[in-house]
Scaffold this active site. Structure first.
Site, PDB file in Angstrom:
ATOM      1  N   ASP A 131     -31.006  12.296  -4.186  1.00  0.00           N
ATOM      2  CA  ASP A 131     -32.227  12.066  -3.949  1.00  0.00           C
ATOM      3  C   ASP A 131     -33.020  13.389  -3.413  1.00  0.00           C
ATOM      4  OD1 ASP A 131     -30.873   9.653  -4.151  1.00  0.00           O
ATOM      5  OD2 ASP A 131     -32.394   8.537  -2.856  1.00  0.00           O
ATOM      6  N   HIS A 182     -36.782  13.338  -3.188  1.00  0.00           N
ATOM      7  CA  HIS A 182     -37.971  12.662  -2.398  1.00  0.00           C
ATOM      8  C   HIS A 182     -39.041  13.484  -2.086  1.00  0.00           C
ATOM      9  CE1 HIS A 182     -36.870   8.360  -2.297  1.00  0.00           C
ATOM     10  NE2 HIS A 182     -35.751   8.886  -1.787  1.00  0.00           N
ATOM     11  N   ASP A 222     -34.857   9.283  -7.917  1.00  0.00           N
ATOM     12  CA  ASP A 222     -35.738   9.266  -6.600  1.00  0.00           C
ATOM     13  C   ASP A 222     -36.035  10.822  -6.533  1.00  0.00           C
ATOM     14  OD1 ASP A 222     -35.319   6.833  -6.137  1.00  0.00           O
ATOM     15  OD2 ASP A 222     -34.187   7.046  -4.307  1.00  0.00           O
ATOM     16  N   ASP A 279     -42.016  10.191  -3.794  1.00  0.00           N
ATOM     17  CA  ASP A 279     -42.032   9.545  -2.667  1.00  0.00           C
ATOM     18  C   ASP A 279     -41.858  10.033  -1.356  1.00  0.00           C
ATOM     19  OD1 ASP A 279     -43.604   7.338  -3.813  1.00  0.00           O
ATOM     20  OD2 ASP A 279     -41.850   6.171  -4.246  1.00  0.00           O
ATOM     21  N   ARG A 280     -42.709   9.884  -0.340  1.00  0.00           N
ATOM     22  CA  ARG A 280     -42.213  10.226   1.031  1.00  0.00           C
ATOM     23  C   ARG A 280     -42.441  11.764   1.429  1.00  0.00           C
ATOM     24  NH1 ARG A 280     -37.646   6.334   0.712  1.00  0.00           N
ATOM     25  NH2 ARG A 280     -38.196   4.530   1.894  1.00  0.00           N
ATOM     26  N   ASN A 321     -34.501   4.127  -8.088  1.00  0.00           N
ATOM     27  CA  ASN A 321     -35.311   2.791  -7.936  1.00  0.00           C
ATOM     28  C   ASN A 321     -36.651   3.390  -7.325  1.00  0.00           C
ATOM     29  OD1 ASN A 321     -34.227   3.919  -5.319  1.00  0.00           O
ATOM     30  ND2 ASN A 321     -35.007   2.059  -4.357  1.00  0.00           N
ATOM     31  N   HIS A 322     -37.210   4.494  -7.106  1.00  0.00           N
ATOM     32  CA  HIS A 322     -38.505   4.982  -6.776  1.00  0.00           C
ATOM     33  C   HIS A 322     -39.155   5.573  -8.115  1.00  0.00           C
ATOM     34  CE1 HIS A 322     -38.963   4.877  -2.347  1.00  0.00           C
ATOM     35  NE2 HIS A 322     -37.597   4.540  -2.645  1.00  0.00           N
ATOM     36  N   HIS A 377     -27.550   6.149 -10.063  1.00  0.00           N
ATOM     37  CA  HIS A 377     -28.203   6.128  -8.673  1.00  0.00           C
ATOM     38  C   HIS A 377     -27.966   5.330  -7.583  1.00  0.00           C
ATOM     39  CE1 HIS A 377     -31.705   7.171  -6.016  1.00  0.00           C
ATOM     40  NE2 HIS A 377     -31.858   5.758  -6.024  1.00  0.00           N
ATOM     41  N   ARG A 389     -31.990  -4.489   1.830  1.00  0.00           N
ATOM     42  CA  ARG A 389     -32.767  -3.841   0.833  1.00  0.00           C
ATOM     43  C   ARG A 389     -33.501  -4.960   0.145  1.00  0.00           C
ATOM     44  NH1 ARG A 389     -32.247   1.582  -0.255  1.00  0.00           N
ATOM     45  NH2 ARG A 389     -30.063   2.456   0.327  1.00  0.00           N
ATOM     46  N   HIS A 428     -28.935   7.437  -3.340  1.00  0.00           N
ATOM     47  CA  HIS A 428     -29.552   6.209  -3.110  1.00  0.00           C
ATOM     48  C   HIS A 428     -29.508   6.082  -1.411  1.00  0.00           C
ATOM     49  CE1 HIS A 428     -31.579   2.442  -3.510  1.00  0.00           C
ATOM     50  NE2 HIS A 428     -30.477   1.702  -3.298  1.00  0.00           N
ATOM     51  N   ASP A 436     -56.728 -20.237  -9.243  1.00  0.00           N
ATOM     52  CA  ASP A 436     -57.730 -21.149 -10.030  1.00  0.00           C
ATOM     53  C   ASP A 436     -57.234 -21.273 -11.619  1.00  0.00           C
ATOM     54  OD1 ASP A 436     -59.920 -22.206 -10.983  1.00  0.00           O
ATOM     55  OD2 ASP A 436     -60.832 -20.117 -11.269  1.00  0.00           O
ATOM     56  N   SER A 457     -61.932 -22.279 -13.618  1.00  0.00           N
ATOM     57  CA  SER A 457     -63.296 -22.711 -13.254  1.00  0.00           C
ATOM     58  C   SER A 457     -63.877 -21.914 -12.360  1.00  0.00           C
ATOM     59  CB  SER A 457     -63.133 -24.212 -12.636  1.00  0.00           C
ATOM     60  OG  SER A 457     -62.424 -24.288 -11.630  1.00  0.00           O
ATOM     61  N   GLU A 464     -55.157 -27.942  -6.664  1.00  0.00           N
ATOM     62  CA  GLU A 464     -54.740 -26.798  -7.249  1.00  0.00           C
ATOM     63  C   GLU A 464     -54.087 -25.885  -5.891  1.00  0.00           C
ATOM     64  OE1 GLU A 464     -57.434 -25.426 -10.725  1.00  0.00           O
ATOM     65  OE2 GLU A 464     -58.325 -25.019  -8.764  1.00  0.00           O
ATOM     66  N   ASP A 476     -63.083 -24.161   2.970  1.00  0.00           N
ATOM     67  CA  ASP A 476     -64.337 -24.944   2.120  1.00  0.00           C
ATOM     68  C   ASP A 476     -65.372 -24.901   3.128  1.00  0.00           C
ATOM     69  OD1 ASP A 476     -65.809 -26.503   0.542  1.00  0.00           O
ATOM     70  OD2 ASP A 476     -64.943 -28.250   0.949  1.00  0.00           O
ATOM     71  N   ASN A 489     -68.815 -24.894   2.849  1.00  0.00           N
ATOM     72  CA  ASN A 489     -69.984 -25.806   2.681  1.00  0.00           C
ATOM     73  C   ASN A 489     -69.638 -27.259   2.423  1.00  0.00           C
ATOM     74  OD1 ASN A 489     -68.753 -25.931   0.232  1.00  0.00           O
ATOM     75  ND2 ASN A 489     -70.434 -24.565  -0.978  1.00  0.00           N
ATOM     76  N   ASP A 538     -67.836 -28.839   0.055  1.00  0.00           N
ATOM     77  CA  ASP A 538     -68.249 -29.550  -1.008  1.00  0.00           C
ATOM     78  C   ASP A 538     -66.931 -29.944  -1.580  1.00  0.00           C
ATOM     79  OD1 ASP A 538     -67.345 -27.089  -1.791  1.00  0.00           O
ATOM     80  OD2 ASP A 538     -69.025 -26.763  -3.296  1.00  0.00           O
ATOM     81  N   GLU A 578     -66.244 -17.927  -0.477  1.00  0.00           N
ATOM     82  CA  GLU A 578     -65.666 -18.869   0.722  1.00  0.00           C
ATOM     83  C   GLU A 578     -64.216 -17.992   0.743  1.00  0.00           C
ATOM     84  OE1 GLU A 578     -67.850 -22.936   0.721  1.00  0.00           O
ATOM     85  OE2 GLU A 578     -66.161 -22.697  -1.095  1.00  0.00           O
TER      86      GLU A 578
END
Length: 699
Positions: A238, A240, A267, A270-271, A299-300, A351, A417, A444, A623, A627, A634, A663, A665, A667, A674
């Site tokens: 690594d 990194h 790897d 990152d970092r 994995n990175h 890795h 992990r 790793h 949803d 709708s 739901e 909710d 209002n 309804d 909301e």
């Protein structure tokens, strides 16, 4: 008289106790004789621990005589042994501090990765919840799913629109590279990166990424390397984003070439602050020196991991107007990176590691490009999310990128992990025997010395990013395999030597310890509400104090970090000297320091509502009938799913009550406004509550 025991340098007696002389100068005479008999090397051997206390027991009894009668040599040796004992105790204390500091860093690092996997599981489960959607064409569902996931996992950007990547910079020009790349272009690139000169033009960045993708596409899933031409090969772990470490490796070991091949074991980003430079330099070397660079995926090499650990933010900062274009090209490189490399049909370089189900034939035959991200599996046309992935094939890739070795036999899920496995020496031996291999080289995991040998020499861990957690926290290393016998040669190094050399051993340990405590405090504060409630439930008399055992239990049950809390107690809280009870509110008062790494610790729920787009994505998933409203039915269907990923588990009835509260209002339906307003009010209430608690503490 006494003299040195033959062969060991230990002092022994020959003859009886000497008679004391009545002369004034007899003491100095005896001292002179003894000093001639005791070599000067004795004190060094004592300090090195070569003379045991048991061997010196007769001599120590001799010291118990009146101090006046002790000779100069006797006093010197007694002082040397006392210094040795003190120094050993000092080193032991430093080692204890170093070890628990290391444990803090690793536990928090793994907890972050675990949260990221949980976040994926949460969204994957939500997407699976969509599969029962009725009346919606599969293609529409697929595109909507992809759109939702893109909203969730793409980094928020404040750029004001794209700019043509072919346009020349207004104020500065980077190195002028010519394609196809050659040695002189690599030298230019290294010089520009090393001296922090003008940034590489985005057009050239894009060209490197495109050509690298084309080259990687032609490679097999498991690359094949040989030492028949070079008689050696170098394996790096690594990096990194640590450009300094990569440049140190090239300086010590030479640039890549067919005669000096390298395997970089994942790897790359990152970092660190120079992830893009490291990635581009490795790809450029692969293009300029065919057969000299082998790249494995880690994995990175995954944009979802990059969104949490800094690489996406880095790309946006360095290429504000072209970041999204470049990230798509980077993602295309990721998907075509080979999953491992085999050297001379004897050494498997990968890795993470293996599991008891790892099948190299299956790994060789799978389509690696469809795994754009292991945390965001592909969704194919006409298939529901639950049917998308071959779970066995998916596990093969996950295991070789995420697994870690363990000292005990067996193979268990990697709970720390949240992905991959822990594999024991028996699993390693079976895998090597089945595939006719000699040993495994993997990365790793950060190691204090840069490397570690496990499983009777069958598993080697190589980690090449020095100063990974903090300045002076660890060395980097690379492994050279030489000759047909593949003899092992480990090379250790530390980048930024000039800075670390000025620090004493005690200062280095203290610096790393301070950084670790800041990371730990940040992690504790994310769980403050739950932790404080647990403390108060244990404080039956409301005294503000609980027992040490209760405090340790609460800390572990809430954070799940597996840390030695009794040892860390004095660093985090004060203890009443009379009752030996802990003042638990001190847990949240650890002073913070702006110096050190920026913590990336956050809970899954915090990650979800940190920006509006994530909440909109969740709303669209809940949803089901598209709708524009979430009904109680739901929301009830998703309650059980949501409960698994909330920090404090709730019953289904409680979650339905939450839906009714959303909710506004009344309804019977919850619309998007909301939904968003409910989260805003909840976050505002949380901050007000924390402010009130802080005021109460102050008074």
């Amino acid at each position: 008289m006494f003299s040195l025991a033959e062969g060991c340098g230990c002092v022994s007696f020959r003859g009886g106790r000497r008679a004391r002389s009545m002369g004034d100068d007899s003491s100095s005479c005896r001292s002179s004789e003894i000093e001639q008999e005791v070599p000067k090397k004795l004190s060094k051997r004592l300090l090195n621990g070569e003379c045991t206390m048991k061997a010196l027991a007769p001599f120590l009894k001799f010291w118990k005589r009146d101090t006046v009668s002790m000779t100069k040599a006797e006093r010197t040796m007694k002082a040397a042994i006392l210094i040795q004992q003190w120094y050993r105790r000092y080193l032991a204390r430093m080692e204890v501090r170093r070890r628990y500091t290391w444990t803090i860093f690793q536990s928090i690092e793994y907890a972050g990765e675990q949260d990221q996997v949980k976040l994926y599981n949460f969204f994957n489960a939500l997407l699976s919840h969509m599969r029962e959607t009725s009346g919606r064409p599969s293609s529409e569902r697929t595109s909507r799913t992809a759109s939702v996931m893109e909203q969730v996992f793409s980094e928020e950007s404040d750029e004001g629109g794209g700019v043509d990547e072919t346009a020349l910079p207004k104020h500065s020009r980077g190195p002028d590279l010519e394609f196809p790349l050659q040695r002189k272009d690599i030298d230019l690139l290294i010089e520009a990166f090393r001296k922090k000169k003008h940034r590489l033009h985005p057009k050239q960045v894009a060209q490197i990424l495109k050509e690298a993708s084309q080259m990687l596409k032609r490679l097999p899933n498991i690359n094949v390397a040989t030492t028949s031409i070079s008689s050696q090969i170098t394996i790096c772990g690594d990096l990194h984003g640590k450009l300094d470490d990569l440049l140190v490796i090239f300086h010590k070991n030479g640039l890549p070439s067919p005669e000096n091949p390298y395997i970089f074991n994942g790897d790359f980003v990152d970092r660190g602050k120079k992830g893009l430079e490291v990635f581009l330099l490795l790809l450029a070397c692969m293009l300029a020196f065919p057969g000299g660079v082998y790249l494995n995926r880690g994995n990175h090499e995954d944009l979802i991991m990059n969104s949490r650990y800094g690489f996406i933010r880095e790309v946006h900062q360095k290429y504000r107007h072209n970041a999204e274009r470049l990230l798509k090209l980077i993602e295309n490189v990721y998907r075509w990176l080979p999953l491992g490399t085999i050297i001379n049909n004897r050494v498997f370089v990968v890795h993470g590691g293996i599991s008891d189900t790892t099948d190299l034939d299956m790994v060789r035959s799978l389509e690696r490009d469809k795994y754009v991200s292991l945390l965001r599996p592909p969704v194919n046309e006409g298939a529901s999310p639950a049917e998308v992935i071959d779970k066995v094939e998916w596990k093969q890739v996950f295991d070789i990128l995420w697994s870690d070795p363990q000292s005990i036999s067996g193979c268990v899920a990697n709970a720390l992990r949240g992905a991959g496995t822990y594999f024991g020496p028996d699993v390693t031996a079976t895998f090597l025997s089945k595939n006719k291999l000699s040993f495994i080289v993997r990365s790793h995991e950060c190691k204090p010395g840069g490397y570690e040998i496990l499983h009777n020499g069958n598993v080697i861990t190589i980690f090449s990013a020095s100063n990974y957690y903090e300045l002076g926290s660890n060395k980097g290393a690379y492994l050279k395999l030489c000759g047909n016998s593949l003899d092992r040669q480990f090379v250790q190094y530390t980048a930024a030597v000039s800075r670390t050399r000025r620090l004493t051993f005690r200062q280095r340990v203290g610096l790393v310890e301070s950084s670790a405590m800041r990371e730990l405090h940040s992690h504790i504060m994310t769980a403050r509400r739950t932790l404080e409630a647990t403390f108060r439930s244990m404080d039956l008399d409301q005294s503000g104090f609980i027992s040490i055992s209760d405090w340790c239990y609460a800390m572990e049950e809430t954070t799940h970090l597996g840390l030695p809390w009794r040892m860390l107690k004095d660093k985090l809280v004060r203890t009443d000297p009379e009752t030996r009870r802990v003042r638990y509110m001190d847990t949240f008062d650890v002073p913070t320091n702006k110096v050190g790494r920026k913590s990336d610790t956050q809970t899954v729920v915090e990650t979800l509502y940190k920006n509006k787009r994530s909440l909109e994505a969740i709303f669209k998933i809940l949803d089901k009938d598209n709708s524009g409203y979430i009904t109680l039915e739901e929301f009830s269907e998703a309650c059980q799913l949501l409960g698994k990923y909330m920090p404090n588990p709730m019953t289904q009835e409680q979650l339905v009550d939450i839906c009714r509260l959303m909710d506004i209002n009344k309804d019977g339906l919850v619309d998007l406004n909301e939904f968003l307003e409910s989260f805003r009010l909840a976050e505002k209430s949380l901050h007000e509550e924390e402010h009130t608690l802080a005021e109460l503490q102050a008074t």
